[in-house]
Design a protein around this motif. Structure first.
Motif, short mmCIF file in Angstrom:
data_model
loop_
_atom_site.label_atom_id
_atom_site.label_comp_id
_atom_site.label_asym_id
_atom_site.label_seq_id
_atom_site.Cartn_x
_atom_site.Cartn_y
_atom_site.Cartn_z
N LEU A 31 0.86 -1.17 0.00
CA LEU A 31 0.00 0.00 0.00
C LEU A 31 0.90 1.22 0.00
CD1 LEU A 31 -0.27 1.50 3.07
CD2 LEU A 31 -1.28 -0.69 3.54
N GLY A 32 0.32 2.33 -0.39
CA GLY A 32 1.13 3.54 -0.42
C GLY A 32 0.37 4.69 -1.01
N GLY A 33 1.10 5.76 -1.23
CA GLY A 33 0.45 6.95 -1.74
C GLY A 33 1.44 7.93 -2.32
N MET A 34 0.85 9.00 -2.84
CA MET A 34 1.63 10.07 -3.46
C MET A 34 0.98 11.41 -3.14
SD MET A 34 2.15 10.91 -7.54
CE MET A 34 3.03 9.42 -7.95
N CYS A 35 1.84 12.38 -2.80
CA CYS A 35 1.36 13.76 -2.70
C CYS A 35 2.07 14.56 -3.79
CB CYS A 35 1.61 14.34 -1.32
SG CYS A 35 3.34 14.53 -0.85
N HIS A 36 1.42 15.59 -4.27
CA HIS A 36 1.94 16.43 -5.36
C HIS A 36 1.75 17.88 -4.91
CE1 HIS A 36 1.71 17.45 -9.94
NE2 HIS A 36 2.19 18.46 -9.26
N PHE A 37 2.83 18.48 -4.38
CA PHE A 37 2.69 19.84 -3.85
C PHE A 37 3.36 20.89 -4.72
CE2 PHE A 37 6.43 18.24 -1.55
CZ PHE A 37 7.31 19.30 -1.62
#
Length: 175
Positions: A40-46
């Protein structure tokens, strides 16, 4: 076939299973988190390192700002009852996309410095990175394997007083 999730600027996604998270970065930065056991995991885009009103930082959970996006990612780890240290973390982006930008003075480089520094401050090692430099990046993050593919493209020419024909932007390399 895996599900494709596209993360736009200021967005954050955290999931599990047969999913591919994709985004397009210029001066923005993406941080990926991946748990190799639970897949599982994720991504942020700032877009910017932080938001400050006066002298007091304001936290509103807005993914456009690196400090808030990173805090959200850490909260997602806690919600899933996993340990932050069990994640592989990678950082991408912060490129100069205009030819007239000087090195060391760009928003992109500030974004990249912020991400690497903030992760270091919380003792979270960076397993991989592709930051700063010229041009844009297209990312594809596979939640099944934790692999992140990067396709790089050229930046845009400096603007000039007289209009000129621009060459189409072509990706540098394949996925």
């Amino acid at each position: 076939m895996s599900e494709r999730i596209f993360v736009n600027p200021g967005e954050i996604y955290f999931g599990q299973g047969d999913e591919r998270i994709e985004t397009l970065l210029g001066s923005c930065v993406a941080i990926t988190f991946w748990h190799p056991v639970q897949r599982l995991g994720g991504m942020c885009h700032f877009l910017l390192p932080n938001r400050v009103h006066g002298k007091v930082p304001v936290y509103t959970g807005d993914g456009r700002y690196g400090d808030e996006a990173l805090q959200y990612m850490i909260e997602e780890v806690a919600v899933r009852r996993t340990r932050l240290q069990d994640y592989q973390v990678k950082v991408f982006g912060g490129g100069r996309i205009f030819a007239n930008e000087r090195s060391g003075s760009t928003i992109g480089e500030s974004n990249a410095r912020f991400a690497l520094s903030a992760l270091n401050e919380i003792d979270l090692p960076v397993a991989g990175q592709d930051v700063a430099g010229e041009g844009y990046r297209y990312l594809r993050f596979d939640l099944t394997t934790g692999d992140v593919w990067v396709r790089r493209g050229r930046g845009l020419p400096a603007s000039s007083a007289s209009p000129r024909k621009r060459e189409p932007v072509k990706p540098a390399g394949g996925l």
